[in-house]
Design a protein around this motif. Structure first.
Motif, short mmCIF file in Angstrom:
data_model
loop_
_atom_site.label_atom_id
_atom_site.label_comp_id
_atom_site.label_asym_id
_atom_site.label_seq_id
_atom_site.Cartn_x
_atom_site.Cartn_y
_atom_site.Cartn_z
N ARG A 88 0.86 -1.33 0.05
CA ARG A 88 0.06 -0.07 -0.08
C ARG A 88 0.75 1.15 -0.03
O ARG A 88 0.46 2.08 -0.57
CB ARG A 88 -0.78 0.09 1.14
CG ARG A 88 -1.96 -1.27 1.24
CD ARG A 88 -2.91 -0.90 2.07
NE ARG A 88 -2.55 -0.65 3.43
CZ ARG A 88 -2.54 -1.68 4.31
NH1 ARG A 88 -2.78 -2.92 4.00
NH2 ARG A 88 -2.32 -1.28 5.73
N HIS A 89 1.98 1.18 0.79
CA HIS A 89 2.75 2.44 0.72
C HIS A 89 3.45 2.68 -0.45
O HIS A 89 3.82 3.66 -0.88
CB HIS A 89 3.77 2.34 2.07
CG HIS A 89 3.19 2.39 3.24
ND1 HIS A 89 2.69 3.71 3.77
CD2 HIS A 89 3.11 1.64 4.35
CE1 HIS A 89 2.09 3.62 4.98
NE2 HIS A 89 2.32 2.54 5.48
N GLN A 91 2.43 1.83 -3.41
CA GLN A 91 1.48 2.32 -4.30
C GLN A 91 1.26 3.92 -3.97
O GLN A 91 0.97 4.66 -5.02
CB GLN A 91 -0.13 1.67 -3.97
CG GLN A 91 -0.05 -0.08 -4.66
CD GLN A 91 -1.28 -0.48 -4.29
OE1 GLN A 91 -1.79 -0.51 -3.21
NE2 GLN A 91 -2.11 -1.11 -5.26
N ASN A 92 1.29 4.23 -3.05
CA ASN A 92 1.12 5.51 -2.61
C ASN A 92 2.40 6.63 -3.50
O ASN A 92 2.16 7.41 -3.89
CB ASN A 92 1.25 6.01 -1.11
CG ASN A 92 -0.05 5.57 -0.29
OD1 ASN A 92 -1.06 5.21 -0.95
ND2 ASN A 92 0.19 5.49 0.99
N TYR A 95 1.33 6.57 -6.90
CA TYR A 95 0.32 7.76 -7.24
C TYR A 95 1.00 9.04 -7.21
O TYR A 95 0.60 9.79 -8.12
CB TYR A 95 -0.73 7.23 -6.26
CG TYR A 95 -2.03 8.21 -6.20
CD1 TYR A 95 -2.86 8.29 -7.08
CD2 TYR A 95 -1.89 9.56 -5.56
CE1 TYR A 95 -4.02 8.98 -7.20
CE2 TYR A 95 -2.92 10.33 -5.87
CZ TYR A 95 -4.07 10.21 -6.74
OH TYR A 95 -5.08 10.96 -6.77
N ASP A 224 -7.91 -2.25 0.18
CA ASP A 224 -6.99 -1.20 0.15
C ASP A 224 -6.24 -1.20 -1.09
O ASP A 224 -6.01 -0.04 -1.82
CB ASP A 224 -5.88 -0.76 1.59
CG ASP A 224 -6.82 -0.43 2.71
OD1 ASP A 224 -7.81 0.07 2.65
OD2 ASP A 224 -6.16 -0.72 3.81
N ASN A 227 -8.25 -0.58 -4.16
CA ASN A 227 -8.63 0.88 -4.19
C ASN A 227 -7.44 1.62 -4.73
O ASN A 227 -7.63 2.85 -5.71
CB ASN A 227 -9.30 1.26 -2.98
CG ASN A 227 -10.66 1.00 -2.64
OD1 ASN A 227 -11.17 0.67 -3.53
ND2 ASN A 227 -11.12 1.10 -1.54
N ASN A 228 -6.18 1.25 -4.42
CA ASN A 228 -4.93 2.40 -4.56
C ASN A 228 -4.78 1.83 -6.14
O ASN A 228 -4.53 2.98 -6.95
CB ASN A 228 -3.85 1.86 -3.88
CG ASN A 228 -3.92 2.38 -2.36
OD1 ASN A 228 -4.77 3.31 -2.16
ND2 ASN A 228 -2.97 1.97 -1.47
N PHE A 231 -7.06 4.33 -7.92
CA PHE A 231 -6.75 5.44 -7.94
C PHE A 231 -5.68 5.88 -8.85
O PHE A 231 -5.56 6.83 -9.58
CB PHE A 231 -6.11 5.96 -6.39
CG PHE A 231 -7.32 5.93 -5.36
CD1 PHE A 231 -8.78 5.91 -5.79
CD2 PHE A 231 -7.17 5.35 -4.02
CE1 PHE A 231 -9.87 5.71 -4.65
CE2 PHE A 231 -7.97 5.30 -3.12
CZ PHE A 231 -9.42 5.41 -3.27
N TRP A 232 -4.79 5.05 -9.03
CA TRP A 232 -3.39 5.01 -9.76
C TRP A 232 -3.91 5.02 -11.22
O TRP A 232 -3.52 6.05 -11.85
CB TRP A 232 -2.59 3.80 -9.69
CG TRP A 232 -1.15 4.00 -10.28
CD1 TRP A 232 -0.19 4.90 -10.05
CD2 TRP A 232 -1.08 3.64 -11.71
NE1 TRP A 232 0.68 4.70 -10.96
CE2 TRP A 232 0.30 3.95 -11.99
CE3 TRP A 232 -1.73 2.97 -12.65
CZ2 TRP A 232 0.82 3.73 -13.32
CZ3 TRP A 232 -1.23 2.56 -14.08
CH2 TRP A 232 0.24 2.89 -14.05
#
Length: 281
Positions: A88-89, A91-92, A95, A224, A227-228, A231-232
């Motif tokens: 998840r991190h 992916q952030n 993004y 999560d 969803n990420n 968003f990307w």
């Protein structure tokens, strides 16, 4: 002005084999940016680095998801969930990179777009591996990589293997939850269709998270990640729209409308469907 003295214990007698540059292979890494525009257009460097860094982050995503799968296969869920948290991190980071590329204007991009010919992010083998690992399987995509035997072999292997979500369903079955056999004993080269019986299993978990805390926590970690990824994809679409409008993509796609279709593809749809049923008798 305060000056920091070099501590005597700091290593200064170094070779190229045991220093920072050598360990990180920086000579190779920093020599990999080769603009093709002539004379080199200033903004082509941004474009190249943006995509190279994205490929490095995707390499780490594949690494972390692969380890999470390995832990799931051994029923070791806490370390698997830790890997998913790292995913998840990462992916952030992917993004947030779009914000940098958003500074590229249409007038700047058009001055060097022609130099990379048919090259397109659509052809990224690592991106395709990620989609396969998350369950968006497509045998027809393999044809894009026939000219790259190593990548074709890797993609074929991932295509035929259970996705991250399917490994989770197998784990649930081993814990005695009534996951239907057809959901996990199947040809993994094809996409799964949403299954009401799987939704029912997930509802059991969400209706009693205290009893199924590990399964509940993993389900939310998967949600999560899904969803990420969306968003990307959406920011990708908006960045492309901002820079080239509705021109065709360099790889031959229709561009923005092609990317729009990707947003409609949901990973782990049963994890979305179960939310409608939570709290209902």
């Amino acid at each position: 002005m305060f000056k920091r003295k070099l501590e005597k214990s700091i290593h200064t007698k170094l070779s190229r084999d045991d220093d920072y540059t050598g360990y990180l292979q920086l000579d190779t890494l920093l020599d990999a940016q080769k603009p093709l525009s002539d004379p080199p257009h200033h903004d082509e460097m941004l474009f190249i680095i943006q995509h190279q860094v994205a490929e490095l982050w995707m390499k780490l995503l594949i690494h972390e998801i692969g380890q999470a799968i390995a832990y799931m296969q051994k029923n070791e869920m806490p370390p698997a969930v830790k890997n998913l948290a790292r995913v998840r991190h990462v992916q952030n980071q992917l993004y947030n990179q779009w914000g940098v590329l958003d500074t590229l204007t249409p007038s700047e991009y058009v001055q060097f777009r022609h130099v990379f010919g048919k090259a397109s992010g659509f052809q990224s083998a690592q991106y395709r591996i990620l989609e396969f690992m998350l369950g968006n399987k497509s045998r027809t995509m393999l044809s894009v990589y026939e000219h790259q035997p190593e990548w074709h072999a890797k993609l074929s292997e991932v295509l035929a293997s259970p996705s991250l979500y399917e490994e989770f369903l197998m784990y649930l079955a081993r814990q005695g939850l009534p996951v239907p056999a057809h959901a996990i004993d199947r040809d993994f080269r094809t996409m799964r269709e949403p299954d009401e019986d799987v939704v029912a299993v997930l509802k059991t978990i969400y209706d009693d998270p205290r009893t199924y805390w590990v399964e509940y926590e993993t389900s939310e970690a998967l949600m999560d990640i899904a969803n990420n990824f969306q968003f990307w994809r959406f920011h990708h679409l908006k960045t492309v729209e901002r820079i080239i409008g509705h021109k065709r993509g360099s790889g031959g796609s229709s561009g923005v409308s092609f990317l729009q279709k990707a947003i409609e593809i949901e990973f782990f749809p049963e994890l979305i469907q179960v939310r409608t049923q939570i709290g209902e008798d």
